[in-house]
Design a protein around this motif. Structure first.
Motif, short mmCIF file in Angstrom:
data_model
loop_
_atom_site.label_atom_id
_atom_site.label_comp_id
_atom_site.label_asym_id
_atom_site.label_seq_id
_atom_site.Cartn_x
_atom_site.Cartn_y
_atom_site.Cartn_z
N VAL A 1 -4.26 4.40 -7.57
CA VAL A 1 -4.73 3.56 -6.46
C VAL A 1 -3.59 3.37 -5.48
CG1 VAL A 1 -6.49 2.34 -7.80
CG2 VAL A 1 -4.19 1.41 -7.67
N LYS A 2 -3.92 3.34 -4.21
CA LYS A 2 -2.90 3.12 -3.19
C LYS A 2 -2.54 1.64 -3.09
CE LYS A 2 -3.66 7.03 -0.14
NZ LYS A 2 -3.93 7.46 1.23
N THR A 3 -3.53 0.78 -3.32
CA THR A 3 -3.30 -0.66 -3.21
C THR A 3 -3.89 -1.35 -4.43
OG1 THR A 3 -3.54 -0.48 -0.80
CG2 THR A 3 -3.61 -2.69 -1.74
N ILE A 4 -3.07 -2.12 -5.12
CA ILE A 4 -3.52 -2.85 -6.31
C ILE A 4 -4.41 -4.01 -5.88
CG2 ILE A 4 -1.51 -4.39 -6.31
CD1 ILE A 4 -1.52 -4.20 -9.38
N GLY A 5 -5.37 -4.35 -6.71
CA GLY A 5 -6.25 -5.48 -6.42
C GLY A 5 -5.52 -6.81 -6.56
N THR A 6 -5.99 -7.79 -5.88
CA THR A 6 -5.36 -9.11 -5.86
C THR A 6 -5.28 -9.72 -7.26
OG1 THR A 6 -6.23 -9.47 -3.65
CG2 THR A 6 -5.44 -11.41 -4.81
N GLU A 7 -6.37 -9.69 -8.01
CA GLU A 7 -6.37 -10.29 -9.35
C GLU A 7 -5.51 -9.47 -10.32
OE1 GLU A 7 -7.32 -13.07 -12.41
OE2 GLU A 7 -7.11 -13.13 -10.24
N THR B 1 0.86 -1.18 0.00
CA THR B 1 0.00 0.00 0.00
C THR B 1 0.90 1.23 0.00
OG1 THR B 1 -1.76 -1.16 1.17
CG2 THR B 1 -1.81 1.25 1.24
N LEU B 2 0.68 2.12 -0.98
CA LEU B 2 1.45 3.36 -1.07
C LEU B 2 0.93 4.36 -0.06
CD1 LEU B 2 1.50 3.69 -4.97
CD2 LEU B 2 3.32 2.81 -3.49
N PRO B 3 1.81 5.21 0.47
CA PRO B 3 1.34 6.22 1.43
C PRO B 3 0.46 7.29 0.79
CG PRO B 3 3.70 6.47 1.00
CD PRO B 3 3.25 5.23 0.30
N SER B 4 0.71 7.57 -0.50
CA SER B 4 -0.11 8.56 -1.21
C SER B 4 0.00 8.32 -2.71
CB SER B 4 0.36 9.99 -0.89
OG SER B 4 1.67 10.19 -1.38
N VAL B 5 -0.95 8.86 -3.47
CA VAL B 5 -0.93 8.77 -4.93
C VAL B 5 -1.25 10.14 -5.50
CG1 VAL B 5 -1.53 6.32 -5.06
CG2 VAL B 5 -3.34 8.02 -5.04
N GLY B 6 -0.78 10.40 -6.72
CA GLY B 6 -1.09 11.66 -7.38
C GLY B 6 -2.56 11.72 -7.74
N LEU B 7 -3.07 12.92 -7.84
CA LEU B 7 -4.50 13.09 -8.12
C LEU B 7 -4.78 13.45 -9.57
CD1 LEU B 7 -5.58 15.02 -4.90
CD2 LEU B 7 -5.87 12.61 -5.42
N PHE B 8 -3.77 13.80 -10.36
CA PHE B 8 -4.01 14.27 -11.72
C PHE B 8 -4.65 13.18 -12.58
CE2 PHE B 8 -2.61 15.41 -16.07
CZ PHE B 8 -3.39 16.55 -16.20
N ALA B 9 -4.04 12.00 -12.62
CA ALA B 9 -4.59 10.87 -13.38
C ALA B 9 -5.35 9.98 -12.39
CB ALA B 9 -3.48 10.11 -14.09
#
Length: 88
Positions: free
Chosen positions: A22-28, A9-17
């Motif tokens: 996403v902070k956390t990628i899905g399992t699949e 899980t990333l602490p933060s993500v950019g808001l432009f795109a």
């Protein structure tokens, strides 16, 4: 996550795109990408903006930032690998 070999899980993500942020990628998604992705290309907000402008000037299509990620990434990949005269 791909570099770590596990979902992180990333602490933060950019808001432009924001459509791709996403902070956390899905399992699949992680499973498929871990199996099939060979390399990653990261781009800046400026490169995304340039891709939006390039696409509009070339085809009169207005992309939203998440949609411009692929164009920005392809442009960076082509420049990095000095690809010329090929259809991508």
């Amino acid at each position: 996550s791909l570099r770590a070999g596990e979902i992180v899980t990333l602490p933060s993500v950019g808001l432009f795109a924001d459509g791709a942020a996403v902070k956390t990628i899905g399992t699949e998604t992680f499973r498929v990408c871990n199996e099939l992705v060979d390399d990653m290309v990261t781009v800046s907000t400026d490169q995304i903006c340039n891709a939006i402008k390039l696409t509009y000037n070339d085809a009169r299509v207005i992309l939203e930032p998440a949609g411009a990620l692929a164009v920005a990434g392809m442009k960076k990949y082509i420049e990095k690998n000095e690809i010329e005269g090929q259809t991508m």
